[in-house]
Design a protein around this motif. Structure first.
Motif, PDB file in Angstrom:
ATOM      1  N   LYS A 110       0.835  -1.206   0.000  1.00 25.84           N
ATOM      2  CA  LYS A 110       0.000   0.000   0.000  1.00 25.84           C
ATOM      3  C   LYS A 110       0.872   1.259   0.000  1.00 25.84           C
ATOM      4  CE  LYS A 110      -3.894   2.191   2.377  1.00 25.84           C
ATOM      5  NZ  LYS A 110      -3.491   3.491   1.965  1.00 25.84           N
ATOM      6  N   GLN A 111       1.922   1.247   0.804  1.00 20.43           N
ATOM      7  CA  GLN A 111       2.827   2.389   0.842  1.00 20.43           C
ATOM      8  C   GLN A 111       3.486   2.606  -0.523  1.00 20.43           C
ATOM      9  OE1 GLN A 111       5.549   1.517   4.020  1.00 20.43           O
ATOM     10  NE2 GLN A 111       4.242   2.445   5.585  1.00 20.43           N
ATOM     11  N   LEU A 112       3.902   1.547  -1.171  1.00 20.44           N
ATOM     12  CA  LEU A 112       4.530   1.666  -2.488  1.00 20.44           C
ATOM     13  C   LEU A 112       3.545   2.189  -3.517  1.00 20.44           C
ATOM     14  CD1 LEU A 112       6.684  -1.588  -2.605  1.00 20.44           C
ATOM     15  CD2 LEU A 112       7.519   0.767  -2.546  1.00 20.44           C
ATOM     16  N   VAL A 113       2.319   1.688  -3.510  1.00 20.45           N
ATOM     17  CA  VAL A 113       1.297   2.166  -4.445  1.00 20.45           C
ATOM     18  C   VAL A 113       1.020   3.656  -4.201  1.00 20.45           C
ATOM     19  CG1 VAL A 113      -1.164   1.993  -5.035  1.00 20.45           C
ATOM     20  CG2 VAL A 113       0.230  -0.079  -4.855  1.00 20.45           C
ATOM     21  N   ASP A 114       0.884   4.038  -2.943  1.00 21.18           N
ATOM     22  CA  ASP A 114       0.643   5.450  -2.606  1.00 21.18           C
ATOM     23  C   ASP A 114       1.808   6.315  -3.083  1.00 21.18           C
ATOM     24  OD1 ASP A 114      -1.751   4.739  -1.438  1.00 21.18           O
ATOM     25  OD2 ASP A 114      -1.029   4.926   0.633  1.00 21.18           O
ATOM     26  N   ILE A 165       3.984   5.655  -5.549  1.00 26.69           N
ATOM     27  CA  ILE A 165       4.008   5.683  -7.008  1.00 26.69           C
ATOM     28  C   ILE A 165       2.928   6.623  -7.551  1.00 26.69           C
ATOM     29  CG2 ILE A 165       3.554   4.282  -9.084  1.00 26.69           C
ATOM     30  CD1 ILE A 165       4.967   1.961  -7.568  1.00 26.69           C
ATOM     31  N   GLN A 166       1.764   6.612  -6.938  1.00 28.17           N
ATOM     32  CA  GLN A 166       0.654   7.444  -7.409  1.00 28.17           C
ATOM     33  C   GLN A 166       0.881   8.930  -7.133  1.00 28.17           C
ATOM     34  OE1 GLN A 166      -2.801   5.645  -5.607  1.00 28.17           O
ATOM     35  NE2 GLN A 166      -2.977   4.110  -7.231  1.00 28.17           N
ATOM     36  N   THR A 167       1.748   9.265  -6.185  1.00 29.74           N
ATOM     37  CA  THR A 167       2.008  10.674  -5.873  1.00 29.74           C
ATOM     38  C   THR A 167       3.197  11.233  -6.645  1.00 29.74           C
ATOM     39  OG1 THR A 167       3.374  10.101  -3.957  1.00 29.74           O
ATOM     40  CG2 THR A 167       1.036  10.496  -3.560  1.00 29.74           C
TER      41      THR A 167
END
Length: 143
Positions: free
Chosen positions: A134-138, A140-142
């Motif tokens: 979840k931290q990695l996805v967040d 990458i999305q920012t």
């Protein structure tokens, strides 16, 4: 993650049985508590051994159905691997793998304060991996 954090989520309850209780009584406790192992303890604080479903299956194979009337102390595992609340989940996973055990009592100042199963360890690790994902996805999305 430390074992103390894991116990906060799962609870500190430990199903115990006295070493003089019959194997039949222990089977009833395993079913009642829906667990795969009981800590063998005369007072609920100290550890005299551990009794797993595997111990009972092997005992039945070796001694037959008469084992059900025998005391738990006859088939329990006397050498119990333990951990402390400050132990790490990764270290506990290694201990469980190295010694081929599925249940490890948690001891603090010589007193039984919980028990951790291999399922608890796997769940904790999966939760850690999901949080990292979840931290990695967040991140990458920012970017």
């Amino acid at each position: 993650m430390q074992i103390s954090q894991l116990l906060r989520r799962k609870g500190h309850d430990v199903a115990t049985v006295d070493g003089s209780a019959s194997v039949r009584t222990a089977l009833g406790l395993l079913a009642e508590h829906r667990v795969g192992a009981l800590v063998v303890s005369s007072d609920g604080r100290g550890i005299d051994g551990i009794l797993s479903e595997r111990d009972i299956a092997r005992g039945l194979h070796e001694h037959g159905a008469g084992l059900l009337a025998e005391p738990v102390s006859r088939v329990m595992t006397a050498e119990v691997h333990t951990c402390t609340p400050g132990s790490g989940v990764h270290d506990l996973a290694q201990l469980m793998t190295d010694h081929r055990v599925r249940h490890v009592p948690v001891v603090d100042d010589g007193a039984l304060v919980g028990i951790v199963s291999i399922g608890d360890v796997v769940k904790a690790r999966l939760d850690e991996l999901e949080a990292e994902r979840k931290q990695l996805v967040d991140y990458i999305q920012t970017v």
